[in-house]
Design a protein around this motif. Structure first.
Motif, PDB file in Angstrom:
ATOM      1  N   TYR A 141       0.169   4.193 -11.726  1.00 35.88           N
ATOM      2  CA  TYR A 141       1.047   5.510 -11.891  1.00 35.88           C
ATOM      3  C   TYR A 141       1.413   5.970 -10.509  1.00 35.88           C
ATOM      4  N   GLU A 142       0.994   5.444  -9.442  1.00 36.19           N
ATOM      5  CA  GLU A 142       1.459   5.927  -8.169  1.00 36.19           C
ATOM      6  C   GLU A 142       2.584   5.530  -7.338  1.00 36.19           C
ATOM      7  N   ASN A 143       3.203   6.425  -6.744  1.00 39.06           N
ATOM      8  CA  ASN A 143       4.162   6.245  -5.795  1.00 39.06           C
ATOM      9  C   ASN A 143       3.432   5.955  -4.422  1.00 39.06           C
ATOM     10  N   PRO A 144       3.070   4.938  -3.741  1.00 42.26           N
ATOM     11  CA  PRO A 144       2.311   4.786  -2.564  1.00 42.26           C
ATOM     12  C   PRO A 144       2.688   5.548  -1.338  1.00 42.26           C
ATOM     13  N   LEU A 145       3.903   5.976  -1.271  1.00 35.57           N
ATOM     14  CA  LEU A 145       4.316   6.484  -0.084  1.00 35.57           C
ATOM     15  C   LEU A 145       4.172   7.991  -0.345  1.00 35.57           C
TER      16      LEU A 145
ATOM     17  N   ARG B 140      -0.284  -4.004  -6.044  1.00 35.51           N
ATOM     18  CA  ARG B 140       0.658  -4.131  -5.001  1.00 35.51           C
ATOM     19  C   ARG B 140       0.753  -2.574  -4.469  1.00 35.51           C
ATOM     20  N   HIS B 141       0.666  -1.768  -5.388  1.00 34.85           N
ATOM     21  CA  HIS B 141       0.907  -0.340  -5.152  1.00 34.85           C
ATOM     22  C   HIS B 141      -0.172   0.100  -4.052  1.00 34.85           C
ATOM     23  N   ALA B 142      -1.347  -0.478  -4.158  1.00 38.03           N
ATOM     24  CA  ALA B 142      -2.582  -0.196  -3.556  1.00 38.03           C
ATOM     25  C   ALA B 142      -2.387  -0.648  -1.964  1.00 38.03           C
ATOM     26  N   GLU B 143      -1.773  -1.876  -1.840  1.00 40.70           N
ATOM     27  CA  GLU B 143      -1.654  -2.427  -0.569  1.00 40.70           C
ATOM     28  C   GLU B 143      -0.557  -1.680   0.021  1.00 40.70           C
ATOM     29  N   ARG B 144       0.258  -1.473  -0.635  1.00 39.99           N
ATOM     30  CA  ARG B 144       1.373  -0.525   0.180  1.00 39.99           C
ATOM     31  C   ARG B 144       0.843   0.863   0.609  1.00 39.99           C
ATOM     32  N   PHE B 145       0.109   1.502  -0.151  1.00 42.34           N
ATOM     33  CA  PHE B 145      -0.567   2.772   0.147  1.00 42.34           C
ATOM     34  C   PHE B 145      -1.581   2.398   1.515  1.00 42.34           C
TER      35      PHE B 145
END
Length: 338
Positions: free
Chosen positions: A84-88, A140-145
């Motif tokens: 659910y998250e936008n990493p930035l 993938r979102h976690a890695e970008r975060f």
């Protein structure tokens, strides 16, 4: 020494039996419980995140408020669903909340739990890429975060900015130094625990796990923790990792405790969750002396450095402080946790 904190799901219900009858009630009482937990010597205040449910959802306003009201206690989540998250944007929120708290954030993140609605992350504007599953998207979102939390520049500055820029590529602001090392991955399997170790994240293991051997829950969880630590060592990370486990533990010290928890679940349960055969850990509820003997046999608690006690938040702040205090006073010292 074992760090001992609480984990609240933040349930609320308009029922007359609930002490949290609205979202406002549960948010304000969560802050009060964290303040009181710090006062009695607990080490952590952690909050579950569920979307589309009468529970705690958006974590960062709550984490920031708790951070502003407390001075020592660790403040965390268990877990934020990264689908659910936008990493930035999340990196901005996390950096701000951590700075308010003076570097006490302990962020538990993961792929998330079974949902209230069908593919709820689509309503938030996210969808897996071609060939991805929703779990892949969450990772993938976690890695970008995690990359954003390093504080390295990556964005090309505008040639005519509104305000002067520092030299070079720009990073996410505000940046909180050290937060990257205080991110945890909530893992339900041995494989994802190993993946978390390779990524350099701490490990959160909860009260349910993929049933991978048919053994008792605490035995499987202890094996998961050992596999994680082996993978961490093999990855060559410089720092020592942290590992938490969650438990429902109630010391029965008065008639009210006995009325609520005198018939506790004293064995593991097996069920199907998200098409996965899962084993759910037992609850512990007994007089302190018996509780000490039972907890000595829990192999996973012995492997962890942090214990998160799930609390019945709908019973109100005063009773939950009593629940935590009973463990800290009557159980923890006898087990060498204090």
């Amino acid at each position: 020494m074992l760090k001992i904190g609480f984990l609240s799901f933040g349930h609320w219900s308009p029922s007359p039996q609930s002490q949290t009858r609205s979202a406002g009630d549960v948010l304000l009482q969560s802050i009060d419980l964290a303040v009181a937990a710090e006062e009695i010597g607990a080490d952590g205040a952690y909050f579950r995140v569920h979307h589309f449910a009468r529970q705690l959802a958006s974590p960062f306003p709550l984490l920031a408020a708790v951070g502003a009201k407390t001075k020592r206690i660790e403040i965390g989540t268990g877990v934020i669903d990264m689908r659910y998250e936008n990493p930035l944007y999340m990196a901005e929120d996390a950096g701000a909340a951590d700075l308010i708290a003076g570097g006490r954030l302990q962020l538990g993140i993961s792929r998330g739990s079974p949902e209230q609605v069908i593919e709820g992350w689509r309503h938030f504007g996210y969808a897996p890429a071609e060939g991805e599953s929703d779990a892949d998207m969450g990772r993938r979102h976690a890695e970008r975060f995690l990359e954003a939390l390093k504080g390295e520049g990556f964005a090309q500055p505008h040639p005519r900015p509104m305000f002067p820029n520092p030299p070079g590529l720009l990073r996410i602001e505000p940046h909180s130094e050290g937060l990257r090392d205080r991110v945890w991955w909530g893992s339900a399997s041995n494989a994802t625990a190993v993946w978390a170790a390779k990524q350099g994240m701490n490990l959160q293991s909860s009260t349910l796990k993929k049933d991978e051997s048919g053994e008792p829950f605490h035995v499987q969880q202890a094996r998961q923790i050992r596999a994680y630590r082996e993978a961490w060592a093999a990855a060559g990370h410089a720092r020592k990792p942290r590992v938490s486990v969650s438990r429902s533990i109630f010391a029965i010290v008065n008639d009210q405790d006995r009325a609520y928890f005198g018939r506790g679940q004293d064995s593991d349960q097996v069920g199907i969750i998200d098409d996965m055969r899962a084993v759910f850990g037992r609850s512990y509820a007994a007089e302190p002396d018996r509780l000490v003997d039972e907890l000595k046999a829990d192999e996973a608690i012995a492997e962890a450095d942090t214990l998160l006690l799930t609390v019945p938040n709908q019973l109100g702040v005063a009773y939950n402080v009593h629940v935590l205090d009973a463990i800290l006073r009557h159980v923890a010292p006898a087990l060498g946790w204090r």
